[in-house]
Design an enzyme around this catalytic site. Sequence first.
Site, PDB file in Angstrom:
ATOM      1  CB  CYS A 104       6.012  -3.708   3.075  1.00  0.00           C
ATOM      2  SG  CYS A 104       4.936  -2.618   2.152  1.00  0.00           S
ATOM      3  CG  HIS A 131       6.824  -1.467   6.432  1.00  0.00           C
ATOM      4  ND1 HIS A 131       7.660  -0.893   5.508  1.00  0.00           N
ATOM      5  CD2 HIS A 131       5.578  -1.426   5.920  1.00  0.00           C
ATOM      6  CE1 HIS A 131       6.932  -0.536   4.465  1.00  0.00           C
ATOM      7  NE2 HIS A 131       5.678  -0.838   4.691  1.00  0.00           N
ATOM      8  CG  ASN A 184       4.589   2.012   2.698  1.00  0.00           C
ATOM      9  OD1 ASN A 184       5.731   1.582   2.594  1.00  0.00           O
ATOM     10  ND2 ASN A 184       3.529   1.226   2.760  1.00  0.00           N
TER      11      ASN A 184
END
Length: 340
Positions: free
Chosen positions: A122, A267, A297
């Site tokens: 990420c 994020h 995500n």
Amino acid sequence: MATPPPSPSPRRARIAGAGHHLPDRVVTNADLGPLLDTTDAWIRRRTGIERRHFVDGTEGTADLAHKASLRALDDAGIGPDQIDLIIFATLSPDVFFPGSGVLLGALLGIPGTPALDVRNQCTGFLYGLQCADGMLRAGLYERILLVGAEVHSTGLDFSREGRDIAVLFGDGAGAVVLEAAEDGSGVLRTILGADGRHAEALWCQAPSSRQFPLRITRDDLDHKRHFPAMQGRMVFKHAVVAMRDAVRAVAAAEGVALDEVDLFIPHQANLRISELVQRELGVPPERFFNNIARTGNTTAATLPIAIDECRRSGRLKAGDLLCTVAFGSGFTWGSSLIRI
Ligand code: UT7
């Protein structure tokens, strides 16, 4: 005495163009319900996610990246042959090796252009951003294509056992064209961190080159070691603290007050994580961007997708100060201040 001309701003990586691509197939929470023994209400309440995009068998990670890159190049007004380096961030490369960066170079038709793959999950986009910024500052290159792209959907456990993770992730790609600029715009600073002591809190165990004599076995498949595994609550708590502290650290290092930041793009792992970070930083919610409801995500693709959406919708304008922040598997984390 004549006034000397103002000294030029330092050379930095400026975002000259951005683009993103999400596969056509939209999968809602209701679609996942029967497979995973979950509900739309549970997923919305615990994560903020309503739907995500999944590939349909016609696109791999480099294909998604290719479409995002063409849009970013078009936005920058340049052709692929004007790119000096590709940096490709992904945790879901097309194949174990070679990296997806070289595949993207082939799709773009630019043989000979160097390609670097970044494996920081990420936080991959921010690791790539710091590399790109450093290289442009050093004068090694003039233009770098930085891409984050992921295909998660072919690697998730769509059964009750895998439901904690399978509801979270989506496929997609985002790209930015970074060019050396000396007009005061660009990356002011990126800070990064990592702590491999927590590698097993969010990881994919197989295939594993340290497993002897074969890196993947039937036993791995039977025990689902080829699917990601996560200690969700532990990751959640670390994410909030690390993201909050990373924003504070990058702002302090640049001497920037948080109310000078026009937009924060965190994020997108879980809407509850982003909301907690926003509250702990004391920033109004309207300056904290979220698109997780629509995308899930998308790990390394998250930040460039969001940056592109914000540029195209006018939420980010020339001269704005942007703060991005990320946390993910590794653990890895980082934050960046960018003058648009
Ligand atoms: O991108 C990198 C970083 N990743 C993250 O930041 C993710 C961080 N973690 C999270 O977002 C959350 O931990 C999750 C959303 C993954 C899970 O939420 P949670 O509130 O931490 O739930 P939990 O894992 O502690 O599980 C609570 C209950 C369990 O049931 P019991 O044991 O209490 O009966 C789970 O089985 O919720 C159950 N559960 C589900 N129920 C319906 C877990 N996943 C689901 C699901 N649908 N999808």
